[in-house]
Design a protein around this motif. Sequence first.
Motif, PDB file in Angstrom:
ATOM      1  N   GLU A  33       0.805  -1.228   0.000  1.00 16.28           N
ATOM      2  CA  GLU A  33       0.000   0.000   0.000  1.00 16.28           C
ATOM      3  C   GLU A  33       0.836   1.276   0.000  1.00 16.28           C
ATOM      4  N   PRO A  34       1.958   1.363   0.740  1.00 15.44           N
ATOM      5  CA  PRO A  34       2.719   2.621   0.748  1.00 15.44           C
ATOM      6  C   PRO A  34       3.482   2.908  -0.546  1.00 15.44           C
ATOM      7  N   LEU A  35       3.533   1.936  -1.475  1.00 14.36           N
ATOM      8  CA  LEU A  35       4.298   2.125  -2.708  1.00 14.36           C
ATOM      9  C   LEU A  35       3.680   3.222  -3.558  1.00 14.36           C
ATOM     10  N   ARG A  36       4.482   4.232  -3.883  1.00 14.07           N
ATOM     11  CA  ARG A  36       4.001   5.352  -4.694  1.00 14.07           C
ATOM     12  C   ARG A  36       4.397   5.222  -6.153  1.00 14.07           C
ATOM     13  N   ALA A  37       5.570   4.672  -6.431  1.00 14.16           N
ATOM     14  CA  ALA A  37       6.041   4.554  -7.809  1.00 14.16           C
ATOM     15  C   ALA A  37       7.268   3.653  -7.860  1.00 14.16           C
ATOM     16  N   VAL A  38       7.559   3.168  -9.067  1.00 13.54           N
ATOM     17  CA  VAL A  38       8.775   2.400  -9.308  1.00 13.54           C
ATOM     18  C   VAL A  38       9.636   3.164 -10.308  1.00 13.54           C
ATOM     19  N   ILE A  39      10.910   3.290  -9.988  1.00 13.75           N
ATOM     20  CA  ILE A  39      11.869   3.865 -10.918  1.00 13.75           C
ATOM     21  C   ILE A  39      12.594   2.700 -11.570  1.00 13.75           C
ATOM     22  N   GLN A  40      12.362   2.513 -12.866  1.00 10.12           N
ATOM     23  CA  GLN A  40      13.016   1.429 -13.592  1.00 10.12           C
ATOM     24  C   GLN A  40      14.298   1.962 -14.219  1.00 10.12           C
TER      25      GLN A  40
END
Length: 208
Positions: free
Chosen positions: A104-111
């Motif tokens: 739930e706390p995940l805001r975004a992924v930087i690939q």
Amino acid sequence: MVIKKAEYIASAVKYEQYPVDGLPEIAMAGRSNVGKSSLINSFLGRRNLARTGNTPGKTQTLNFYRVNDGWFLVDLPGYGYAKVAKTVNAQWGPMMEHYLKKREPLRAVIQIVDIRHAPSVEDIEMQQWLRTMQVPTMIVATKVDKIARGQWAKHLKVIAKALDIQDVSLILPFSAQSGVGKTELNEAIEEILGLNLESVEEAARGDS
């Protein structure tokens, strides 16, 4: 955003081992040996916080780093290295899927990709996977110091085409060695975290 504090908190392979602070998280994903640890150390201003190694694929846990007591940077296991044991590779998919789907706390992924090379099959699959799960994603192309600046645009176009990114300007060139892109990455993360970051940093400072 000024990085005043960054500390390793935990390594995890299952949900029960994740931090329970509830702070917002930005995760970083990339192929093994793409320069992810160097990017993290450069961005956070800590030389050896994220361990860099000579053996690609060695890190097979989710590593949580708490930044400014206000958010977590999560270093995801590197993918796409053939010499990793089959049992470890078999565990990677479910572990990543559970984190990316359920956290739930995940805001975004930087690939993270290497600007010198066209995205691999695994890079493309990861991008498609993130889109399928509707995880906000930002692409960072590392190691730009390894090629002439005049060649950046050509390489970025190759990456954009392979990952089906319509606007090549959305891909951030970055170098852990020269610092290119560090300010822009800082601003992007600050924007992603938004008011959540502002409020928790104020709370950490004791502002009224």
